[in-house]
Design an enzyme around this catalytic site. Sequence first.
Site, mmCIF file in Angstrom:
data_model
loop_
_atom_site.group_PDB
_atom_site.id
_atom_site.type_symbol
_atom_site.label_atom_id
_atom_site.label_comp_id
_atom_site.label_asym_id
_atom_site.label_seq_id
_atom_site.Cartn_x
_atom_site.Cartn_y
_atom_site.Cartn_z
ATOM 1 N N ASN A 1 -9.695 -23.107 -5.236
ATOM 2 C CA ASN A 1 -10.996 -23.013 -4.575
ATOM 3 C C ASN A 1 -11.029 -21.702 -3.787
ATOM 4 O O ASN A 1 -10.301 -21.558 -2.811
ATOM 5 C CB ASN A 1 -11.142 -24.232 -3.640
ATOM 6 C CG ASN A 1 -12.310 -24.109 -2.688
ATOM 7 O OD1 ASN A 1 -13.230 -23.316 -2.908
ATOM 8 N ND2 ASN A 1 -12.291 -24.906 -1.630
ATOM 9 N N LYS B 1 -13.455 -20.480 -2.043
ATOM 10 C CA LYS B 1 -14.325 -20.503 -0.844
ATOM 11 C C LYS B 1 -15.206 -19.249 -0.831
ATOM 12 O O LYS B 1 -15.613 -18.793 -1.890
ATOM 13 C CB LYS B 1 -13.463 -20.628 0.423
ATOM 14 C CG LYS B 1 -12.451 -21.773 0.282
ATOM 15 C CD LYS B 1 -11.760 -22.150 1.545
ATOM 16 C CE LYS B 1 -10.804 -23.304 1.255
ATOM 17 N NZ LYS B 1 -10.232 -23.873 2.450
ATOM 18 N N HIS C 1 -16.222 -31.109 -0.448
ATOM 19 C CA HIS C 1 -15.091 -30.432 0.208
ATOM 20 C C HIS C 1 -15.240 -30.601 1.717
ATOM 21 O O HIS C 1 -16.362 -30.624 2.238
ATOM 22 C CB HIS C 1 -15.085 -28.947 -0.170
ATOM 23 C CG HIS C 1 -13.880 -28.248 0.353
ATOM 24 N ND1 HIS C 1 -13.818 -27.762 1.645
ATOM 25 C CD2 HIS C 1 -12.674 -27.998 -0.203
ATOM 26 C CE1 HIS C 1 -12.615 -27.243 1.838
ATOM 27 N NE2 HIS C 1 -11.909 -27.362 0.740
ATOM 28 N N GLU D 1 -15.077 -28.708 4.106
ATOM 29 C CA GLU D 1 -15.930 -27.717 4.787
ATOM 30 C C GLU D 1 -17.410 -28.036 4.587
ATOM 31 O O GLU D 1 -18.241 -27.763 5.455
ATOM 32 C CB GLU D 1 -15.570 -26.299 4.294
ATOM 33 C CG GLU D 1 -14.246 -25.842 4.911
ATOM 34 C CD GLU D 1 -13.373 -24.989 4.013
ATOM 35 O OE1 GLU D 1 -13.891 -24.344 3.090
ATOM 36 O OE2 GLU D 1 -12.137 -24.984 4.239
ATOM 37 N N GLU E 1 -7.530 -34.291 0.451
ATOM 38 C CA GLU E 1 -7.265 -33.127 1.286
ATOM 39 C C GLU E 1 -7.361 -33.515 2.759
ATOM 40 O O GLU E 1 -8.466 -33.588 3.317
ATOM 41 C CB GLU E 1 -8.294 -32.029 0.994
ATOM 42 C CG GLU E 1 -8.245 -31.527 -0.429
ATOM 43 C CD GLU E 1 -8.750 -30.094 -0.523
ATOM 44 O OE1 GLU E 1 -7.965 -29.240 -0.935
ATOM 45 O OE2 GLU E 1 -9.908 -29.839 -0.156
ATOM 46 N N GLY F 1 -5.900 -24.838 5.332
ATOM 47 C CA GLY F 1 -5.932 -23.498 5.922
ATOM 48 C C GLY F 1 -5.117 -23.377 7.200
ATOM 49 O O GLY F 1 -5.228 -22.392 7.920
ATOM 50 N N SER G 1 -2.904 -26.367 2.254
ATOM 51 C CA SER G 1 -1.750 -25.471 2.415
ATOM 52 C C SER G 1 -0.720 -25.572 1.287
ATOM 53 O O SER G 1 0.480 -25.477 1.532
ATOM 54 C CB SER G 1 -1.093 -25.673 3.778
ATOM 55 O OG SER G 1 -2.019 -25.356 4.810
HETATM 56 P P1 PGA Z 1 -5.767 -24.141 1.701
HETATM 57 O O1 PGA Z 1 -7.197 -24.776 1.283
HETATM 58 O O2 PGA Z 1 -4.893 -24.237 0.465
HETATM 59 O O3 PGA Z 1 -6.061 -22.731 2.068
HETATM 60 O O4 PGA Z 1 -5.248 -24.981 2.813
HETATM 61 C C1 PGA Z 1 -7.268 -25.911 0.472
HETATM 62 C C2 PGA Z 1 -8.706 -26.317 0.242
HETATM 63 O O5 PGA Z 1 -9.525 -26.170 1.149
HETATM 64 O O6 PGA Z 1 -9.063 -26.806 -0.844
#
Ligand code: PGA
Length: 252
Positions: free
Chosen positions: A4, A6, A90, A92, A162, A168, A208
Amino acid sequence: MAANWKMHKTAAETKEFFNSFLPGAAGEKNADIVIFPSFLSLPEAGKAVEGSEVAVGAQNMYFETSGAFTGEVSAEMIAETGAGYVLIGHSERRHIFGENGELLGVKVAKALDSGLVPVYCVGETLEERESGEAWAVVARHLAEAPALADPEQAPRVIVAYEPVWAIGTGKTATAADAQKMCAFIRAELTEKTNAATAERVRILYGGSVKPENTAEIMAEKDINGVLVGGAGLKPDSFLEIIRKGAEADGSL
Ligand code: PGA
């Protein structure tokens, strides 16, 4: 194995990524690979992956086909770019943009109707984990997508677990914790449909994920893949994740 991106990479940067990523990905026959660029880079990405085994998807969509919905993008528009997948819910989208469960359930249904594979994201915040609510939150997220209770439709949905506190932050759930929740997800799906159907639903872990922790995570029985953010932006690190994952996949 999903990346992803983003709000990263212009169309030119997308093209550059695929130029170096695709030759490496061509050897990875044991993995289904999908990359989620921004809407504006999707046509470029769709063109780049034509004739390869790599798929692309959108990070969001609206559930109407067309109409007065300023700023939104429909499943039909996404499919026209060659995309076959779409991320729904997601964290976010849930937490920064306030998308609620009812909306997300409708989006999952619309994605399926339009022939897109929804990657439906579920997961608890740190506060919810610390107060012992993680299981209830994930169960609620699953219940909010009625397609997951339909034995015909459920296997066409990919569920991504997740934990919001691991996204992140560099803080990964331990492989054992991730497995525990993914096994819980599988049990919930068994209850909603049946064991054979639940077994066919692909469950990903995200938060992560990096080359160093992929093998451990992928060795877990109920984890069929990973959804990668930051480490999916560089061709080399994402290729390494794919290779390590294919070697270690405990669910095969
Ligand atoms: P990250 O993001 O691997 O940077 O933690 C994962 C995601 O948001 O799908």
